[in-house]
Design an enzyme around this catalytic site. Structure first.
Site, short mmCIF file in Angstrom:
data_model
loop_
_atom_site.label_atom_id
_atom_site.label_comp_id
_atom_site.label_asym_id
_atom_site.label_seq_id
_atom_site.Cartn_x
_atom_site.Cartn_y
_atom_site.Cartn_z
N GLY A 1 15.62 -34.04 -100.95
CA GLY A 1 16.65 -33.53 -101.34
C GLY A 1 16.64 -32.56 -102.50
O GLY A 1 15.59 -32.07 -102.79
N GLY B 1 17.13 -35.27 -107.31
CA GLY B 1 16.13 -36.14 -107.42
C GLY B 1 15.86 -36.47 -108.93
O GLY B 1 15.53 -37.49 -109.17
N GLU C 1 10.61 -35.28 -102.49
CA GLU C 1 10.30 -33.87 -101.98
C GLU C 1 11.42 -33.16 -102.19
O GLU C 1 12.51 -33.27 -101.74
CB GLU C 1 10.11 -34.28 -100.70
CG GLU C 1 9.04 -35.00 -100.17
CD GLU C 1 7.57 -34.49 -100.36
OE1 GLU C 1 7.72 -32.97 -100.87
OE2 GLU C 1 6.54 -35.01 -100.38
N CYS D 1 12.98 -26.48 -96.66
CA CYS D 1 12.57 -26.43 -98.11
C CYS D 1 11.70 -25.46 -98.56
O CYS D 1 11.42 -25.02 -99.63
CB CYS D 1 12.14 -27.96 -98.46
SG CYS D 1 11.18 -28.63 -97.47
N LYS E 1 18.76 -44.11 -95.42
CA LYS E 1 20.24 -43.32 -95.68
C LYS E 1 20.08 -41.96 -95.24
O LYS E 1 19.71 -41.05 -95.87
CB LYS E 1 20.63 -43.64 -96.99
CG LYS E 1 22.23 -43.28 -96.96
CD LYS E 1 22.79 -42.82 -98.29
CE LYS E 1 22.95 -41.28 -98.38
NZ LYS E 1 23.88 -40.55 -97.51
N THR F 1 16.85 -30.75 -106.23
CA THR F 1 15.87 -31.12 -107.37
C THR F 1 16.92 -31.81 -108.29
O THR F 1 16.37 -32.86 -109.07
CB THR F 1 15.30 -29.84 -107.92
OG1 THR F 1 14.25 -29.47 -107.11
CG2 THR F 1 14.81 -30.21 -109.24
N GLU G 1 17.41 -21.57 -105.61
CA GLU G 1 17.19 -21.96 -104.16
C GLU G 1 18.59 -21.77 -103.57
O GLU G 1 19.48 -22.23 -103.81
CB GLU G 1 16.74 -23.43 -104.03
CG GLU G 1 16.47 -23.61 -102.65
CD GLU G 1 15.93 -25.30 -102.41
OE1 GLU G 1 16.64 -25.87 -102.80
OE2 GLU G 1 15.10 -25.34 -101.61
#
Ligand code: NAP
Ligand code: MG
Length: 481
Positions: free
Chosen positions: A228, A233, A250, A284, A175, A230, A384
Protein backbone atom coordinates in the site's frame (compact mmCIF):
# COMPACT_ATOMS: atom_id res chain seq x y z
CA UNK A 1 -25.67 -6.30 -10.94
CA UNK A 2 -26.29 -6.23 -7.20
CA UNK A 3 -24.27 -8.86 -5.43
CA UNK A 4 -25.83 -8.50 -2.01
CA UNK A 5 -24.24 -8.57 1.37
CA UNK A 6 -20.95 -10.31 2.05
CA UNK A 7 -19.76 -11.70 5.37
CA UNK A 8 -16.41 -12.31 7.04
CA UNK A 9 -14.68 -15.66 6.70
CA UNK A 10 -13.45 -16.73 10.13
CA UNK A 11 -12.58 -20.30 11.09
CA UNK A 12 -14.21 -21.69 8.00
CA UNK A 13 -17.55 -19.98 8.72
CA UNK A 14 -19.25 -16.97 7.21
CA UNK A 15 -20.40 -14.44 9.77
CA UNK A 16 -21.45 -10.80 10.01
CA UNK A 17 -19.03 -8.19 11.28
CA UNK A 18 -19.75 -6.00 14.27
CA UNK A 19 -19.30 -2.70 12.38
CA UNK A 20 -21.47 -0.83 9.91
CA UNK A 21 -21.30 -2.62 6.52
CA UNK A 22 -19.27 -0.93 3.80
CA UNK A 23 -20.75 -0.28 0.33
CA UNK A 24 -18.74 -1.42 -2.69
CA UNK A 25 -19.02 0.84 -5.73
CA UNK A 26 -18.44 -0.03 -9.38
CA UNK A 27 -16.27 2.91 -10.51
CA UNK A 28 -17.39 2.51 -14.12
CA UNK A 29 -21.10 2.91 -13.34
CA UNK A 30 -21.01 4.64 -9.92
CA UNK A 31 -23.50 2.03 -8.66
CA UNK A 32 -23.30 0.29 -5.31
CA UNK A 33 -22.85 -3.38 -6.24
CA UNK A 34 -22.46 -4.99 -2.83
CA UNK A 35 -22.02 -4.39 0.86
CA UNK A 36 -19.26 -6.03 2.84
CA UNK A 37 -18.91 -6.63 6.55
CA UNK A 38 -16.85 -4.26 8.62
CA UNK A 39 -14.78 -6.22 11.11
CA UNK A 40 -14.39 -4.80 14.60
CA UNK A 41 -11.57 -5.39 17.05
CA UNK A 42 -13.54 -8.36 18.41
CA UNK A 43 -13.92 -9.84 14.93
CA UNK A 44 -10.20 -9.42 14.35
CA UNK A 45 -9.55 -11.15 17.65
CA UNK A 46 -11.78 -14.06 16.62
CA UNK A 47 -9.86 -14.35 13.34
CA UNK A 48 -6.54 -14.36 15.19
CA UNK A 49 -7.76 -17.05 17.57
CA UNK A 50 -8.95 -19.17 14.68
CA UNK A 51 -5.68 -18.70 12.77
CA UNK A 52 -3.67 -19.53 15.89
CA UNK A 53 -5.70 -22.64 16.66
CA UNK A 54 -5.34 -23.84 13.07
CA UNK A 55 -1.61 -23.13 13.13
CA UNK A 56 -1.00 -25.08 16.32
CA UNK A 57 -3.50 -27.83 15.49
CA UNK A 58 -4.75 -29.19 12.17
CA UNK A 59 -2.48 -27.19 9.88
CA UNK A 60 0.65 -28.27 11.75
CA UNK A 61 -0.29 -31.88 11.03
CA UNK A 62 -0.62 -31.33 7.28
CA UNK A 63 2.58 -32.36 5.49
CA UNK A 64 4.51 -29.91 3.36
CA UNK A 65 3.68 -31.94 0.26
CA UNK A 66 -0.01 -31.87 1.11
CA UNK A 67 0.14 -28.08 1.59
CA UNK A 68 1.56 -27.90 -1.91
CA UNK A 69 -1.19 -30.12 -3.26
CA UNK A 70 -3.86 -27.89 -1.69
CA UNK A 71 -2.28 -24.78 -3.18
CA UNK A 72 -2.16 -26.45 -6.58
CA UNK A 73 -5.84 -27.34 -6.31
CA UNK A 74 -6.66 -23.79 -5.27
CA UNK A 75 -4.99 -22.62 -8.48
CA UNK A 76 -7.03 -25.11 -10.50
CA UNK A 77 -10.27 -24.02 -8.86
CA UNK A 78 -9.48 -20.38 -9.47
CA UNK A 79 -8.88 -21.11 -13.15
CA UNK A 80 -12.17 -23.04 -13.37
CA UNK A 81 -14.03 -20.03 -12.00
CA UNK A 82 -11.89 -17.44 -13.78
CA UNK A 83 -14.75 -15.88 -15.75
CA UNK A 84 -16.90 -15.14 -12.72
CA UNK A 85 -14.04 -13.95 -10.54
CA UNK A 86 -12.55 -11.78 -13.28
CA UNK A 87 -15.96 -10.14 -13.65
CA UNK A 88 -15.98 -9.27 -9.95
CA UNK A 89 -12.43 -7.91 -10.21
CA UNK A 90 -13.49 -5.61 -13.03
CA UNK A 91 -16.69 -4.58 -11.29
CA UNK A 92 -15.07 -3.41 -8.08
CA UNK A 93 -11.86 -2.04 -9.58
CA UNK A 94 -12.82 -0.62 -13.00
CA UNK A 95 -10.01 -2.39 -14.88
CA UNK A 96 -10.73 -3.89 -18.30
CA UNK A 97 -12.13 -7.41 -18.25
CA UNK A 98 -9.30 -8.28 -20.64
CA UNK A 99 -6.78 -7.51 -17.89
CA UNK A 100 -8.75 -9.28 -15.15
CA UNK A 101 -9.45 -12.40 -17.17
CA UNK A 102 -6.37 -12.72 -19.35
CA UNK A 103 -3.65 -11.31 -17.10
CA UNK A 104 -4.51 -11.02 -13.43
CA UNK A 105 -6.30 -14.33 -12.86
CA UNK A 106 -3.79 -16.42 -14.83
CA UNK A 107 -0.93 -14.68 -12.97
CA UNK A 108 -2.64 -15.46 -9.65
CA UNK A 109 -3.05 -19.10 -10.64
CA UNK A 110 0.59 -19.30 -11.67
CA UNK A 111 1.66 -17.82 -8.36
CA UNK A 112 -0.40 -20.33 -6.37
CA UNK A 113 1.00 -23.21 -8.37
CA UNK A 114 4.57 -21.91 -8.31
CA UNK A 115 4.51 -21.84 -4.50
CA UNK A 116 2.72 -25.20 -4.46
CA UNK A 117 5.95 -26.51 -5.93
CA UNK A 118 8.09 -24.87 -3.24
CA UNK A 119 6.09 -26.21 -0.29
CA UNK A 120 8.18 -29.39 0.15
CA UNK A 121 11.47 -28.00 -1.14
CA UNK A 122 12.47 -25.63 1.64
CA UNK A 123 14.38 -27.34 4.41
CA UNK A 124 17.24 -27.02 6.82
CA UNK A 125 20.93 -27.93 6.70
CA UNK A 126 23.49 -29.64 8.85
CA UNK A 127 26.30 -27.34 9.97
CA UNK A 128 29.91 -28.38 10.61
CA UNK A 129 30.94 -27.08 14.05
CA UNK A 130 33.91 -27.53 16.33
CA UNK A 131 33.54 -30.20 19.00
CA UNK A 132 31.36 -33.26 18.96
CA UNK A 133 27.89 -32.09 18.16
CA UNK A 134 25.26 -32.47 15.50
CA UNK A 135 23.94 -29.08 14.51
CA UNK A 136 21.10 -28.78 12.12
CA UNK A 137 18.71 -26.03 11.10
CA UNK A 138 14.98 -26.07 10.65
CA UNK A 139 13.05 -23.65 8.46
CA UNK A 140 9.90 -23.09 10.46
CA UNK A 141 6.84 -21.01 9.67
CA UNK A 142 6.36 -17.68 11.47
CA UNK A 143 2.84 -18.45 12.70
CA UNK A 144 -0.11 -16.16 12.01
CA UNK A 145 0.51 -13.87 9.04
CA UNK A 146 -1.71 -10.88 8.31
CA UNK A 147 -1.78 -9.84 4.65
CA UNK A 148 -3.06 -6.29 4.08
CA UNK A 149 -3.48 -5.38 0.43
CA UNK A 150 -4.55 -2.42 -1.72
CA UNK A 151 -7.14 -2.00 -4.47
CA UNK A 152 -5.11 -1.93 -7.67
CA UNK A 153 -4.58 -5.69 -8.20
CA UNK A 154 -6.87 -6.93 -5.44
CA UNK A 155 -6.65 -10.65 -6.08
CA UNK A 156 -3.11 -10.92 -7.41
CA UNK A 157 -1.47 -8.92 -4.63
CA UNK A 158 -3.35 -11.03 -2.08
CA UNK A 159 -2.09 -14.21 -3.73
CA UNK A 160 1.50 -12.89 -3.79
CA UNK A 161 1.32 -13.05 0.03
CA UNK A 162 -1.12 -15.87 0.73
CA UNK A 163 0.62 -18.41 -1.53
CA UNK A 164 4.15 -18.29 -0.03
CA UNK A 165 2.73 -17.89 3.48
CA UNK A 166 0.59 -21.03 3.21
CA UNK A 167 3.27 -22.96 1.32
CA UNK A 168 5.61 -22.46 4.28
CA UNK A 169 2.99 -23.60 6.81
CA UNK A 170 1.75 -20.30 8.21
CA UNK A 171 -1.91 -19.45 8.67
CA UNK A 172 -3.26 -16.22 7.19
CA UNK A 173 -5.63 -13.38 7.91
CA UNK A 174 -6.25 -11.52 4.67
CA UNK A 175 -7.57 -7.96 4.71
CA UNK A 176 -8.40 -6.59 1.28
CA UNK A 177 -8.90 -2.88 0.54
CA UNK A 178 -12.38 -1.57 1.38
CA UNK A 179 -12.94 -0.56 -2.24
CA UNK A 180 -12.11 -3.99 -3.65
CA UNK A 181 -12.97 -6.72 -1.17
CA UNK A 182 -14.93 -9.10 -3.37
CA UNK A 183 -12.26 -11.27 -4.98
CA UNK A 184 -10.38 -11.85 -1.71
CA UNK A 185 -13.61 -13.25 -0.28
CA UNK A 186 -13.84 -15.54 -3.31
CA UNK A 187 -10.28 -16.74 -2.67
CA UNK A 188 -11.32 -17.63 0.87
CA UNK A 189 -14.38 -19.48 -0.40
CA UNK A 190 -12.33 -21.49 -2.90
CA UNK A 191 -9.72 -22.35 -0.25
CA UNK A 192 -12.46 -23.89 1.87
CA UNK A 193 -13.85 -25.76 -1.13
CA UNK A 194 -10.52 -27.38 -1.98
CA UNK A 195 -10.02 -28.53 1.60
CA UNK A 196 -7.81 -26.10 3.49
CA UNK A 197 -8.72 -26.68 7.14
CA UNK A 198 -10.90 -24.00 8.80
CA UNK A 199 -8.89 -21.06 10.13
CA UNK A 200 -5.95 -21.53 7.76
CA UNK A 201 -7.14 -18.68 5.52
CA UNK A 202 -9.43 -16.12 7.16
CA UNK A 203 -10.71 -13.15 5.16
CA UNK A 204 -11.58 -10.04 7.11
CA UNK A 205 -13.09 -7.01 5.38
CA UNK A 206 -13.27 -3.60 6.97
CA UNK A 207 -11.72 -0.18 6.93
CA UNK A 208 -8.00 0.35 7.26
CA UNK A 209 -8.21 2.76 10.16
CA UNK A 210 -10.23 0.36 12.33
CA UNK A 211 -9.97 -3.24 11.08
CA UNK A 212 -6.49 -2.72 9.63
CA UNK A 213 -5.23 -0.94 12.71
CA UNK A 214 -6.66 -3.66 15.01
CA UNK A 215 -4.75 -6.26 12.95
CA UNK A 216 -1.51 -4.32 13.14
CA UNK A 217 -1.79 -3.89 16.91
CA UNK A 218 -2.92 -7.43 17.73
CA UNK A 219 -0.29 -9.24 19.83
CA UNK A 220 -1.35 -12.63 18.44
CA UNK A 221 -0.15 -11.86 14.91
CA UNK A 222 3.45 -12.73 14.03
CA UNK A 223 3.87 -10.95 10.75
CA UNK A 224 2.35 -8.17 8.70
CA UNK A 225 2.79 -8.44 4.95
CA UNK A 226 1.63 -5.10 3.62
CA UNK A 227 1.21 -3.55 0.20
CA UNK A 228 0.00 0.00 0.00
CA UNK A 229 0.89 3.61 0.50
CA UNK A 230 4.28 4.63 1.89
CA UNK A 231 2.61 6.74 4.58
CA UNK A 232 0.42 3.81 5.68
CA UNK A 233 3.51 1.60 5.70
CA UNK A 234 5.28 3.98 8.07
CA UNK A 235 2.36 3.81 10.50
CA UNK A 236 2.26 0.02 10.26
CA UNK A 237 5.95 -0.24 11.05
CA UNK A 238 5.50 2.00 14.07
CA UNK A 239 2.51 0.03 15.40
CA UNK A 240 4.11 -3.34 14.68
CA UNK A 241 7.17 -2.29 16.69
CA UNK A 242 5.14 -2.57 19.90
CA UNK A 243 5.00 -6.35 19.61
CA UNK A 244 8.11 -6.83 17.40
CA UNK A 245 6.12 -8.29 14.53
CA UNK A 246 7.90 -9.28 11.37
CA UNK A 247 7.04 -6.72 8.71
CA UNK A 248 7.45 -6.63 4.95
CA UNK A 249 6.37 -3.56 3.03
CA UNK A 250 5.69 -3.13 -0.66
CA UNK A 251 5.04 0.57 -0.98
CA UNK A 252 4.75 3.33 -3.51
CA UNK A 253 6.97 4.34 -6.38
CA UNK A 254 7.83 7.11 -8.81
CA UNK A 255 9.67 4.92 -11.20
CA UNK A 256 11.86 6.37 -13.95
CA UNK A 257 11.70 5.11 -17.51
CA UNK A 258 14.87 6.35 -19.23
CA UNK A 259 15.07 6.73 -23.01
CA UNK A 260 18.56 7.22 -24.41
CA UNK A 261 19.07 8.75 -27.84
CA UNK A 262 20.42 5.46 -29.20
CA UNK A 263 17.24 3.52 -28.31
CA UNK A 264 14.84 1.95 -30.78
CA UNK A 265 12.56 4.97 -30.61
CA UNK A 266 9.33 3.32 -31.69
CA UNK A 267 9.81 0.49 -29.19
CA UNK A 268 10.58 3.04 -26.47
CA UNK A 269 7.43 5.00 -27.29
CA UNK A 270 5.41 1.82 -26.94
CA UNK A 271 7.26 0.97 -23.71
CA UNK A 272 6.65 4.42 -22.29
CA UNK A 273 2.91 4.11 -22.89
CA UNK A 274 2.69 0.57 -21.53
CA UNK A 275 4.82 1.71 -18.60
CA UNK A 276 2.42 4.42 -17.52
CA UNK A 277 -0.97 3.47 -18.94
CA UNK A 278 -1.15 -0.25 -18.21
CA UNK A 279 -3.60 -0.70 -15.33
CA UNK A 280 -4.67 2.97 -15.70
CA UNK A 281 -1.36 3.94 -14.09
CA UNK A 282 -2.62 2.43 -10.83
CA UNK A 283 0.45 0.25 -10.77
CA UNK A 284 3.03 0.62 -8.02
CA UNK A 285 5.85 0.17 -10.54
CA UNK A 286 4.31 2.48 -13.18
CA UNK A 287 6.95 4.30 -15.22
CA UNK A 288 5.52 7.63 -14.15
CA UNK A 289 8.67 9.68 -14.81
CA UNK A 290 9.82 9.49 -18.39
CA UNK A 291 13.42 10.69 -18.72
CA UNK A 292 14.24 11.53 -22.33
CA UNK A 293 17.66 12.44 -23.70
CA UNK A 294 17.58 16.06 -24.85
CA UNK A 295 18.75 15.37 -28.42
CA UNK A 296 15.67 13.25 -29.24
CA UNK A 297 13.16 14.97 -27.02
CA UNK A 298 11.07 16.73 -29.68
CA UNK A 299 10.73 13.70 -31.96
CA UNK A 300 10.00 11.44 -29.00
CA UNK A 301 7.39 13.71 -27.43
CA UNK A 302 5.53 14.07 -30.75
CA UNK A 303 5.29 10.32 -31.17
CA UNK A 304 4.38 9.76 -27.53
CA UNK A 305 1.61 12.37 -27.55
CA UNK A 306 0.17 10.94 -30.77
CA UNK A 307 0.12 7.45 -29.27
CA UNK A 308 -1.48 8.58 -26.01
CA UNK A 309 -4.19 10.48 -27.90
CA UNK A 310 -5.03 7.37 -29.91
CA UNK A 311 -5.68 5.26 -26.82
CA UNK A 312 -9.35 4.88 -26.22
CA UNK A 313 -11.02 4.71 -22.87
CA UNK A 314 -13.95 2.31 -22.75
CA UNK A 315 -16.45 0.23 -20.84
CA UNK A 316 -14.35 -2.13 -18.69
CA UNK A 317 -16.76 -5.01 -19.37
CA UNK A 318 -16.17 -4.76 -23.14
CA UNK A 319 -13.49 -7.37 -24.01
CA UNK A 320 -11.93 -4.93 -26.49
CA UNK A 321 -11.32 -2.24 -23.86
CA UNK A 322 -7.72 -1.74 -22.78
CA UNK A 323 -8.19 1.32 -20.55
CA UNK A 324 -10.95 1.39 -17.94
CA UNK A 325 -12.17 3.57 -15.08
CA UNK A 326 -10.05 4.87 -12.22
CA UNK A 327 -10.80 2.92 -9.07
CA UNK A 328 -12.82 5.40 -7.05
CA UNK A 329 -14.26 8.90 -6.98
CA UNK A 330 -11.81 10.10 -4.32
CA UNK A 331 -8.86 8.76 -6.28
CA UNK A 332 -10.17 10.22 -9.56
CA UNK A 333 -10.45 13.65 -7.95
CA UNK A 334 -7.00 13.35 -6.46
CA UNK A 335 -5.53 12.58 -9.89
CA UNK A 336 -7.40 15.53 -11.46
CA UNK A 337 -5.93 17.66 -8.67
CA UNK A 338 -2.41 16.64 -9.73
CA UNK A 339 -3.24 17.59 -13.32
CA UNK A 340 -4.27 21.08 -12.19
CA UNK A 341 -1.15 21.43 -10.05
CA UNK A 342 1.04 20.40 -12.99
CA UNK A 343 -0.53 23.07 -15.20
CA UNK A 344 -0.11 25.73 -12.51
CA UNK A 345 3.52 24.81 -11.99
CA UNK A 346 4.23 25.28 -15.70
CA UNK A 347 4.31 21.75 -17.14
CA UNK A 348 3.13 21.50 -20.77
CA UNK A 349 0.04 19.36 -21.27
CA UNK A 350 0.62 17.42 -24.50
CA UNK A 351 -2.12 14.76 -24.26
CA UNK A 352 -5.30 14.15 -22.28
CA UNK A 353 -5.87 15.98 -19.04
CA UNK A 354 -9.66 15.70 -19.01
CA UNK A 355 -12.40 13.44 -17.79
CA UNK A 356 -13.31 10.93 -20.50
CA UNK A 357 -16.90 10.04 -21.35
CA UNK A 358 -17.67 6.55 -22.62
CA UNK A 359 -21.18 7.61 -23.60
CA UNK A 360 -22.91 6.89 -20.31
CA UNK A 361 -22.13 10.17 -18.55
CA UNK A 362 -21.09 8.02 -15.58
CA UNK A 363 -17.88 6.59 -14.21
CA UNK A 364 -14.46 7.82 -13.17
CA UNK A 365 -12.86 7.78 -16.60
CA UNK A 366 -9.82 9.89 -17.34
CA UNK A 367 -7.97 10.47 -20.60
CA UNK A 368 -4.43 9.11 -20.75
CA UNK A 369 -2.43 12.21 -19.84
CA UNK A 370 1.10 13.31 -20.74
CA UNK A 371 2.98 16.35 -19.51
CA UNK A 372 6.14 17.60 -21.21
CA UNK A 373 8.71 20.15 -20.00
CA UNK A 374 8.52 18.82 -16.46
CA UNK A 375 11.36 19.79 -14.14
CA UNK A 376 12.52 17.75 -11.17
CA UNK A 377 11.23 20.28 -8.63
CA UNK A 378 7.61 20.05 -9.84
CA UNK A 379 5.04 18.19 -7.74
CA UNK A 380 4.23 15.70 -10.53
CA UNK A 381 7.93 14.80 -10.76
CA UNK A 382 8.10 13.97 -7.06
CA UNK A 383 4.81 12.63 -5.75
CA UNK A 384 3.22 9.33 -6.64
CA UNK A 385 0.01 10.07 -8.56
CA UNK A 386 -0.94 6.41 -9.04
CA UNK A 387 -2.93 7.27 -12.13
CA UNK A 388 -2.51 7.67 -15.91
CA UNK A 389 -0.39 10.80 -15.79
CA UNK A 390 3.11 10.79 -17.27
CA UNK A 391 5.70 13.42 -16.34
CA UNK A 392 8.38 13.83 -19.04
CA UNK A 393 11.73 15.27 -17.99
CA UNK A 394 14.77 15.77 -20.22
CA UNK A 395 18.34 14.82 -19.40
CA UNK A 396 21.73 15.68 -20.87
CA UNK A 397 23.87 12.53 -20.62
CA UNK A 398 24.23 9.17 -18.87
CA UNK A 399 25.30 10.56 -15.51
CA UNK A 400 22.53 13.14 -15.55
CA UNK A 401 20.01 10.38 -16.34
CA UNK A 402 21.22 8.28 -13.42
CA UNK A 403 21.16 11.23 -11.02
CA UNK A 404 17.64 12.21 -12.06
CA UNK A 405 16.41 8.61 -12.02
CA UNK A 406 17.65 8.15 -8.46
CA UNK A 407 16.51 11.59 -7.32
CA UNK A 408 13.38 10.51 -5.42
CA UNK A 409 12.57 8.93 -2.08
CA UNK A 410 11.30 5.85 -3.94
CA UNK A 411 13.11 2.92 -5.53
CA UNK A 412 10.63 0.34 -6.70
CA UNK A 413 11.41 -0.10 -10.40
CA UNK A 414 13.12 1.54 -13.36
CA UNK A 415 13.30 1.10 -17.12
CA UNK A 416 15.96 2.02 -19.63
CA UNK A 417 16.01 1.99 -23.41
CA UNK A 418 19.26 1.78 -25.38
CA UNK A 419 20.90 -0.40 -28.02
CA UNK A 420 24.27 -0.07 -26.29
CA UNK A 421 24.84 -3.21 -24.19
CA UNK A 422 27.58 -1.67 -22.05
CA UNK A 423 25.50 1.36 -21.26
CA UNK A 424 22.51 -0.82 -20.41
CA UNK A 425 24.38 -2.87 -17.80
CA UNK A 426 26.23 0.13 -16.40
CA UNK A 427 23.02 2.10 -15.88
CA UNK A 428 21.20 -0.97 -14.51
CA UNK A 429 23.92 -1.32 -11.87
CA UNK A 430 23.62 2.33 -10.84
CA UNK A 431 19.84 2.53 -10.51
CA UNK A 432 18.55 2.31 -6.95
CA UNK A 433 15.52 0.17 -7.65
CA UNK A 434 14.40 -3.38 -6.90
CA UNK A 435 13.59 -4.11 -10.55
CA UNK A 436 15.28 -2.75 -13.68
CA UNK A 437 13.78 -3.39 -17.10
CA UNK A 438 16.03 -3.04 -20.14
CA UNK A 439 14.21 -2.36 -23.43
CA UNK A 440 10.93 -3.46 -21.88
CA UNK A 441 8.64 -2.32 -19.06
CA UNK A 442 6.00 -3.69 -16.69
CA UNK A 443 6.84 -7.36 -17.21
CA UNK A 444 6.56 -9.75 -14.29
CA UNK A 445 6.95 -13.43 -13.64
CA UNK A 446 6.05 -15.36 -10.54
CA UNK A 447 9.61 -16.77 -10.45
CA UNK A 448 11.19 -13.28 -10.36
CA UNK A 449 11.33 -11.49 -7.01
CA UNK A 450 9.86 -8.03 -6.82
CA UNK A 451 10.15 -5.30 -4.20
CA UNK A 452 11.56 -1.96 -3.27
CA UNK A 453 14.70 -0.02 -2.45
CA UNK A 454 14.54 3.09 -0.25
CA UNK A 455 11.04 4.21 0.77
CA UNK A 456 9.41 1.78 -1.65
CA UNK A 457 9.76 -0.76 1.13
CA UNK A 458 11.65 -3.91 1.97
CA UNK A 459 11.20 -7.64 1.68
CA UNK A 460 10.55 -9.34 -1.64
CA UNK A 461 7.47 -10.90 -3.18
CA UNK A 462 7.42 -13.69 -5.77
CA UNK A 463 10.29 -15.95 -6.63
CA UNK A 464 12.27 -18.06 -4.18
CA UNK A 465 13.36 -15.06 -2.12
CA UNK A 466 9.82 -14.34 -0.90
CA UNK A 467 10.01 -17.62 1.03
CA UNK A 468 12.65 -16.14 3.37
CA UNK A 469 10.05 -13.69 4.64
CA UNK A 470 7.57 -16.39 5.63
CA UNK A 471 9.94 -18.63 7.58
CA UNK A 472 12.28 -18.37 10.53
CA UNK A 473 15.44 -20.32 11.15
CA UNK A 474 16.01 -22.52 14.16
CA UNK A 475 19.42 -24.01 15.01
CA UNK A 476 19.33 -27.30 16.93
CA UNK A 477 22.41 -28.51 18.86
CA UNK A 478 22.67 -32.18 19.78
CA UNK A 479 25.53 -33.12 22.04
CA UNK A 480 27.29 -36.25 20.78
CA UNK A 481 29.88 -36.62 23.53
P1 NAP B 1 -3.35 2.27 1.45
O1 NAP B 1 -4.28 3.37 1.70
O2 NAP B 1 -2.06 2.26 2.17
O3 NAP B 1 -4.18 0.94 1.73
C1 NAP B 1 -3.65 -0.34 1.58
C2 NAP B 1 -4.34 -1.27 2.54
O4 NAP B 1 -4.03 -0.89 3.88
C3 NAP B 1 -5.86 -1.26 2.44
O5 NAP B 1 -6.35 -2.55 2.71
C4 NAP B 1 -6.23 -0.30 3.56
O6 NAP B 1 -7.55 -0.46 4.01
C5 NAP B 1 -5.23 -0.69 4.61
N1 NAP B 1 -4.97 0.32 5.63
C6 NAP B 1 -5.16 1.65 5.57
N2 NAP B 1 -4.80 2.22 6.74
C7 NAP B 1 -4.38 1.23 7.55
C8 NAP B 1 -3.89 1.18 8.89
N3 NAP B 1 -3.74 2.26 9.61
N4 NAP B 1 -3.54 0.00 9.40
C9 NAP B 1 -3.65 -1.13 8.68
N5 NAP B 1 -4.14 -1.16 7.42
C10 NAP B 1 -4.49 0.02 6.86
O7 NAP B 1 -2.97 2.16 -0.06
P2 NAP B 1 -3.98 2.26 -1.27
O8 NAP B 1 -4.33 3.68 -1.39
O9 NAP B 1 -5.04 1.28 -1.13
O10 NAP B 1 -3.06 1.73 -2.46
C11 NAP B 1 -2.24 2.53 -3.21
C12 NAP B 1 -0.79 2.44 -2.78
O11 NAP B 1 -0.31 1.10 -2.80
C13 NAP B 1 0.13 3.18 -3.70
O12 NAP B 1 0.99 4.00 -2.96
C14 NAP B 1 0.92 2.10 -4.42
O13 NAP B 1 2.16 2.46 -4.90
C15 NAP B 1 0.99 1.06 -3.41
N6 NAP B 1 1.20 -0.24 -4.04
C16 NAP B 1 2.43 -0.81 -3.92
C17 NAP B 1 2.69 -2.04 -4.52
C18 NAP B 1 4.02 -2.70 -4.39
O14 NAP B 1 4.11 -3.90 -4.67
N7 NAP B 1 5.05 -2.03 -3.96
C19 NAP B 1 1.68 -2.67 -5.22
C20 NAP B 1 0.44 -2.04 -5.34
C21 NAP B 1 0.22 -0.82 -4.72
P3 NAP B 1 -8.70 0.50 3.37
O15 NAP B 1 -8.84 0.11 1.97
O16 NAP B 1 -9.89 0.18 4.15
O17 NAP B 1 -8.22 1.89 3.54
MG1 MG C 1 -5.64 4.71 0.54
Amino acid sequence: MILGRKQLLINGEWRDGGGKPIPVVNPATEEVIAEVANATKEDVDAAVQSARAAFEGPWAKVSARERGRLLWKLGEKLMEQADAIATLETQHNGKPIFESRQIEIPASVECLQYYAGWADKVHGETVPVKGNALVYTRREPLGVVAAIVPWNFPLMLAVWKVAPALAMGNTVILKPASQTPLTALELGRLALEVGFPPGVLNVITGSGSTTGQAIVEHPGIDKIAFTGDTSTGKGIMRSAAETIKHVTLELGGKSPNIVFADADIDAAVRGATVGIFYGKGEVCAAGSRLLVEASIKDEFMDKLAARAKKMSVGDPMDPKTRFGALSSKAHFERVLGYIETAKKEGAALVAGGQRADIGTGKGYFLQPTVFGNVTTDMTIAKEEIFGPVLACIEFADVEDAIAKANGTIYGLAAGLWTKDVKKAHYVASKLKAGTVWVNTYNVYDTAVSFGGYKQSGFGREMGMHALDYYTQLKSVWVDLN
